[in-house]
Design an enzyme around this catalytic site. Structure first.
Site, PDB file in Angstrom:
ATOM      1  N   TYR A  39       3.876   3.743   0.368  1.00  0.00           N
ATOM      2  CA  TYR A  39       4.763   4.907   0.399  1.00  0.00           C
ATOM      3  C   TYR A  39       5.721   4.847   1.573  1.00  0.00           C
ATOM      4  CZ  TYR A  39       2.163   7.098   4.250  1.00  0.00           C
ATOM      5  OH  TYR A  39       1.605   7.377   5.469  1.00  0.00           O
ATOM      6  N   ARG A  58      11.382  -1.350   4.929  1.00  0.00           N
ATOM      7  CA  ARG A  58       9.942  -1.298   5.222  1.00  0.00           C
ATOM      8  C   ARG A  58       9.143  -1.111   3.925  1.00  0.00           C
ATOM      9  NH1 ARG A  58       7.580   3.053   9.350  1.00  0.00           N
ATOM     10  NH2 ARG A  58       8.125   4.441   7.641  1.00  0.00           N
ATOM     11  N   ARG A 107      -9.866   0.715 -16.169  1.00  0.00           N
ATOM     12  CA  ARG A 107     -10.120   0.707 -14.726  1.00  0.00           C
ATOM     13  C   ARG A 107     -10.753  -0.631 -14.380  1.00  0.00           C
ATOM     14  NH1 ARG A 107     -13.982   1.124 -10.993  1.00  0.00           N
ATOM     15  NH2 ARG A 107     -13.400   2.063  -8.985  1.00  0.00           N
ATOM     16  N   HIS A 109     -10.680  -3.624 -11.017  1.00  0.00           N
ATOM     17  CA  HIS A 109     -10.115  -3.941  -9.703  1.00  0.00           C
ATOM     18  C   HIS A 109      -9.022  -5.002  -9.772  1.00  0.00           C
ATOM     19  CE1 HIS A 109     -13.548  -1.690  -8.263  1.00  0.00           C
ATOM     20  NE2 HIS A 109     -13.168  -1.856  -7.000  1.00  0.00           N
ATOM     21  N   LEU A 212       1.407   0.648  12.512  1.00  0.00           N
ATOM     22  CA  LEU A 212       2.575   0.699  11.633  1.00  0.00           C
ATOM     23  C   LEU A 212       3.840   0.547  12.487  1.00  0.00           C
ATOM     24  CD1 LEU A 212       3.528   1.327   8.678  1.00  0.00           C
ATOM     25  CD2 LEU A 212       3.995   3.627   9.522  1.00  0.00           C
TER      26      LEU A 212
END
Ligand SMILES: Cc1ncc(COP(=O)(O)O)c(C=O)c1O
Length: 296
Positions: A39, A58, A107, A109, A212
């Site tokens: 995000y 980014r 579902r 992985h 970050l």
């Protein structure tokens, strides 16, 4: 084009602008099931997205790091986000951009094949940066605590459970933010980067997988260089944090905020420091120059 008021924002979901309340995401979305996505949060002042290209770059780096091809080019991202700003009311907002590895039928992985990414963008009202004068800044309170996050904090991943728990720990202590310590060294805040002032110099931890690379952190470094303030990117032992003359945190929606209380003890004289004040003035002046908002 209809412009929505702030209490009924327009969102963007997979190619469509629509009222937020009508946006629907599958429970099979890997963002929901696995936190498998990344995000960005981008501030927008007077209808202009601040440091947009840096944020998109980014985002693309985060996508590369999780091996998810960016669904858009830099210029497509800019057009898409500008389009959302235009559809939402008022000048000041923050855009939350989330990209996940899509909603496959099972579902599992393992990375899905042939599954389009989910792209969701939300606009939220942002406090007017002029609302609070620098003179009225009382500063914030922080705790320091053990960094319980993973080893790739340089990826802006949506899986934020550790950050959520750390921020809650700060809140339970009556504080605004948790400053994270790993192996005796300061890393960053649970939702921010950290700076300290020691012997007249501004110090911030160096980039690496444990923090970050904040867009605001870069901006503060840029402003320090431009205005001749000494700033070093160096490892900060926790003892230096405890004895710092000033401590600041930084993030896109908050800018640079002074920390006046750390673990129940005053930082410096317990008031926002002189170097923070200079940096906040430079920051506000830049924003005003670029966006037509800022103090004074
Ligand atoms: C863990 C963490 N570090 C640093 C930052 C600051 O980054 P930026 O200045 O790009 O908002 C954030 C912002 O949300 C964050 O969550």
């Amino acid at each position: 084009m209809a412009v929505q008021p702030a209490n009924n924002p327009v969102a963007y979901l997979n190619g469509q602008y629509l009222p937020l309340e009508e946006a629907r995401i599958s429970p099979m979305d890997r963002g929901f099931l696995f936190g498998d996505g990344v995000y960005e949060v981008i501030p927008c002042y007077n209808g202009k997205l601040f440091r947009l290209e840096q944020h998109i770059q980014r985002l693309i780096r985060s996508l590369d790091a999780i091996q998810l091809p960016s669904p858009h080019s830099l210029s497509e991202w800019c057009d898409l986000l500008d389009g959302l700003v235009l559809r939402n009311d008022s000048g000041h907002q923050s855009l939350y951009v989330q990209v996940t590895r899509g909603a496959p039928p099972l579902r599992d992985h393992r990375f899905p094949t042939d599954c389009p990414a989910t792209v969701f963008v939300l606009s939220q009202t942002l406090e007017d940066p002029d609302a609070r004068s620098l003179d009225a800044e009382a500063g914030i309170r922080c705790i320091s605590t053990t960094d319980i996050r993973w080893d790739r904090c340089d990826i802006k991943a949506v899986s934020l459970l550790a950050n959520v728990l750390l921020r809650h720990e700060a809140r339970l202590a009556g504080c605004d933010e948790a400053i994270l310590v790993r192996d005796g060294f300061v890393m960053e805040g649970s939702t921010s980067n950290v700076f300290i002032v020691r012997q007249g110099a501004i110090l911030t931890p160096p980039l690496g997988p444990a923090i970050l690379g904040g867009i605001t952190r870069d901006l503060i470094i840029e402003l320090a260089n431009r205005h001749g303030l000494p700033l070093q990117e160096v490892a900060i032992p926790v003892a230096q944090l405890e004895q710092a003359d000033e401590v600041w945190i930084s993030s896109s929606t908050r800018g640079a905020r002074p920390v006046v209380m750390l673990d129940g003890k005053p930082v410096g004289d317990g008031r926002p420091g002189a170097l923070w004040r200079r940096m906040a003035e430079y920051y506000a002046a830049l924003r005003r120059e670029l966006m037509g908002v800022g103090h004074f």
